[in-house]
Design a protein around this motif. Structure first.
Motif, PDB file in Angstrom:
ATOM      1  N   VAL B 112       0.819  -1.209   0.000  1.00  0.00           N
ATOM      2  CA  VAL B 112       0.000   0.000   0.000  1.00  0.00           C
ATOM      3  C   VAL B 112       0.859   1.268   0.000  1.00  0.00           C
ATOM      4  O   VAL B 112       0.476   2.298  -0.546  1.00  0.00           O
ATOM      5  N   GLN B 113       2.032   1.172   0.578  1.00  0.00           N
ATOM      6  CA  GLN B 113       2.915   2.342   0.634  1.00  0.00           C
ATOM      7  C   GLN B 113       3.407   2.786  -0.724  1.00  0.00           C
ATOM      8  O   GLN B 113       3.811   3.925  -0.923  1.00  0.00           O
ATOM      9  N   GLU B 114       3.412   1.855  -1.664  1.00  0.00           N
ATOM     10  CA  GLU B 114       3.871   2.178  -3.015  1.00  0.00           C
ATOM     11  C   GLU B 114       2.800   2.905  -3.821  1.00  0.00           C
ATOM     12  O   GLU B 114       3.054   3.406  -4.905  1.00  0.00           O
ATOM     13  N   LEU B 115       1.574   2.877  -3.327  1.00  0.00           N
ATOM     14  CA  LEU B 115       0.446   3.388  -4.114  1.00  0.00           C
ATOM     15  C   LEU B 115       0.186   4.866  -3.866  1.00  0.00           C
ATOM     16  O   LEU B 115       0.526   5.390  -2.820  1.00  0.00           O
ATOM     17  N   ASP B 116      -0.475   5.506  -4.841  1.00  0.00           N
ATOM     18  CA  ASP B 116      -1.057   6.817  -4.587  1.00  0.00           C
ATOM     19  C   ASP B 116      -2.129   6.645  -3.526  1.00  0.00           C
ATOM     20  O   ASP B 116      -2.759   5.590  -3.435  1.00  0.00           O
TER      21      ASP B 116
END
Lengths: 472, 472
Positions: B112-116
């Motif tokens: 989730v941290q990689e996502l917008d």
């Protein structure tokens, strides 16, 4: 609490808002329409211009639609050269034609020059060829060539919807040169989010989003930061297909290229949103058996456009009736059958409509394909069987009690199960087959599907009754 | 002809295209699926990553949907940290839940941290609260606060759909300072088209489109070129209403503000396009009597979701049947009435569906309002009368000849005119009334409208026959 807008004094107001023209329902306020109406009635040009001058084109469009036809013409007339033609792209076709037909071609030619090319084409494309030619002849050469090129592409293609104003630079320029060019050139499009990279023959090499330019140092070469334009759209591509590319790849704008891969225009997301809305609306209307209707159409046009669908339904209704006619002796002996038979048909029709709606939508969004068709057909058949049994029991009990005839209850229950299964299979197979043979499932499914559930419903119920009670 | 892409060597390929994964129908190719399937079966991570590494997130979504459920899970498992979570925003909810439920929360937190932020919220919002809390607890503080804030806004609001990454500058900066800031700051959103202007307390003062910045000289102050943000969207605004603003004013992005007018995020057109699609789909499905169905739903879920609508139809079908039951003596004496009566009801039902579809759509697009309701009702009544007469003549002649009974032909013709008028009025008044009383006309109109045409159809036809032939 202090209004934050108070702090924005000195701010340039590009096109100010009139939130007060709409009520809570989003409908243009009666009071606003009344003051516009009064200004028109008094032919008070000054007051009229004051009222509408700050409206956004789409707000002006809503106002035009809310006015009486003769008020619209008077308003356009009174506004003269101050009338913003782009508002015409926001109204129903019938209203647009009514206004444009009442204007001299010279005035249209004048007004069209103020518009972005896509808006100009949107207005010109509905005119007859003679008027188009006369208007184009009065435009400056470049403008004329651009609009003519768009109009030469078929209707509903990317070429028709594109804007011919764009920013394009050679690949060997630096970011600094590009920014300086934009600062100096006054001939830029009104809004843009992307600049294109072309060779001297206008062949498209790539594109850069504006934020990429702003992140790069001035010395960086354009060709180093440009990306391959993966979604260059052929001008002849259907607008719906182009819209699908925008949706799938979250595009804001895309280059439109001719048959020789030369950049001819740019398609922007705001036009694509209109296409998406329009296509969704078409699907909904077609499912309901109506064509490209607009609320402003005349009684005659509306009546005529609805007749084909009603005619097809007439034929299928007589087909179903002839199934009943086959069992007239049976009904004569037990009139309760006539009372109950519409229930079987109606429940089947409803269940089939549910399945059909899901199927048509899944075909439109390409969620239904050869990989999952088998699975979906099985699922629908299962759902039909389960719901068929549930409602069969319900209807059987009620019908049995109503006519004090348990056998009749059993027969209607059996007919219900049969018809709900037929509904499920018809609801999915008919749109699938229509799609397979290139017909639009949205437009033709409903009539065939209800034909199936009517015929199967009447035949299974009356047939079972005739057999069980020995009425043959 | 030479492929223009050959000239783009040395170009940075941001996320390269795989046009070959789709066939002409836009369906994922069987051959591509087969090679992915083979790599999964062999647990050949290298081959798998090679196949999918260059897919756009939406292409990956299509591939996931086309795979078998167990293949999906295996693919996500084999890809490990290389699996692009944003693909999950492109698949049906049931598939997304299936994949996410099979992952440890720690892995979700990582991904989730990689996502917008908008994509992250889209995935997290469907999880149960316990899992949400566990995942959020594993995120860095800023990230956690941002996602929590979005998740705290109600479902289907702008606050849920917004992206919390944005560029904001103070009003006293110059264009040059702003550009330098963007060149240096690595923490910019992935894509943006607008920068916002705020005061030290994050109160929104204005906005500037990127093209405006590129046109301005470096020494120009931001406050001189910023425009008032007329379309700042309250975070609690319904997403459909926000979408309407985007459509009306052709916005690409809009500031989202909290109750104190502080900038909390930005809503972008790509998310709005999804909302528009979703709302159009909902309307279509509701008109067909189905709820928020997806093709990947289970048999049980589908069956249950369709029962309420069928139940209502059952009640109305019995109501219509009881009208027929009232005339059982009449039918007993002339069984032809039972044969013909469904034709009257069916034609009325179809005509009513046409009117209703146009009405529901016009209400959804706000084209129908108090100003034109009277005119539209008159138009529909006229269309109903005209088409009623046309089909009355047709049906009357056919029915008269069929049963060799001109009187019967006259009676069915009269009943048709009556029912077509009832269809027109029911088709427009029922949705209008439902809308007026706050119900969704898309979902409830069809059942009431067909009830009206069934009852009026049966009653007028059988009643006229009973009166004319003296069967009472």
């Amino acid at each position: 609490m202090e209004d934050p807008r108070d702090q924005t004094s000195g701010v340039q107001i590009s096109d100010a808002v009139h939130p007060e023209i709409y009520d809570e329902e989003g409908v243009v306020r009666a009071s606003f329409l009344a003051s516009i109406g009064a200004a028109i009635a008094d032919r008070d040009t000054l007051a009229l211009k004051h009222e509408v001058s700050r409206l956004h084109q789409s707000e002006m469009g809503d106002v035009l639609e809310a006015l009486m036809p003769e008020q619209r013409l008077a308003l356009v007339d009174l506004m003269g050269a101050d009338f913003d033609f782009s508002a015409l792209t926001e109204v129903d076709e019938a209203i647009r034609m009514d206004i444009v037909d009442n204007m001299p071609n010279a005035q249209i030619a004048q007004a069209v020059q103020e518009l972005d090319s896509d808006d100009a084409v949107y207005i010109l494309e509905d005119l007859d060829e003679e008027d188009q030619d006369e208007i184009l002849a009065q435009l400056p050469f470049t403008e004329r060539v651009r609009l003519r090129r768009s109009l030469d592409y078929p209707e509903e293609t990317a070429g028709r919807r594109m804007q011919t104003e764009f920013v394009a630079v050679p690949p060997f320029w630096t970011v600094g040169q590009t920014i300086d060019y934009m600062r100096e050139d006054n001939n830029l499009p009104e809004r843009f989010t992307q600049i294109f990279v072309i060779d001297p023959t206008f062949r498209l090499l790539g594109a850069i989003d504006l934020d990429q330019i702003l992140r790069a140092k001035r010395t960086v070469k354009i060709e180093e930061i440009m990306h391959e334009t993966r979604h260059a759209i052929p001008a002849t591509m259907d607008q719906e297909e182009a819209a699908r590319d925008f949706e799938q790849y979250d595009l804001l704008s895309a280059a439109v290229v001719d048959a020789n891969d030369r950049l001819v225009g740019v398609l922007t997301i705001d036009d694509v949103v209109d296409v998406i809305q329009q296509e969704a609306e078409e699907d909904l209307l077609r499912m309901g058996g109506v064509g490209d209707e607009e609320l402003s159409d005349t009684v005659r046009a509306t009546s005529r456009s609805r007749i084909p669908w009603l005619s097809v339904n007439l034929v299928t209704a007589f087909l179903s009736a002839s199934v009943i006619g086959f069992f007239d002796g049976t009904i004569e002996q037990m009139v309760a059958l006539a009372v109950l038979m519409p229930i079987v048909a109606s429940m089947g029709g409803n269940a089939a409509t549910q399945t059909m709606t899901v199927t048509v939508r899944a075909l439109a969004t390409r969620d239904l394909d050869i990989y999952n068709a088998g699975r979906i057909i099985r699922r629908e058949a299962m759902v039909g069987a389960i719901n068929g049994v549930i409602f069969a029991v319900l209807i059987g009990i009620v019908a049995g009690l109503w006519f004090q005839n348990p056998d009749l209850g059993g027969i209607i229950a059996a007919a219900m199960v049969i018809n709900m299964m037929a509904a499920a299979l018809g609801g999915i197979l008919i749109p699938l087959l229509l799609h397979k043979f290139g017909a639009d499932p949205a437009i033709a499914s409903a009539v065939f599907v209800t034909m199936v559930t009517d015929i199967v419903g009447f035949f299974s119920f009356l047939g079972l009754a005739a057999w069980w009670f020995g009425f043959f």
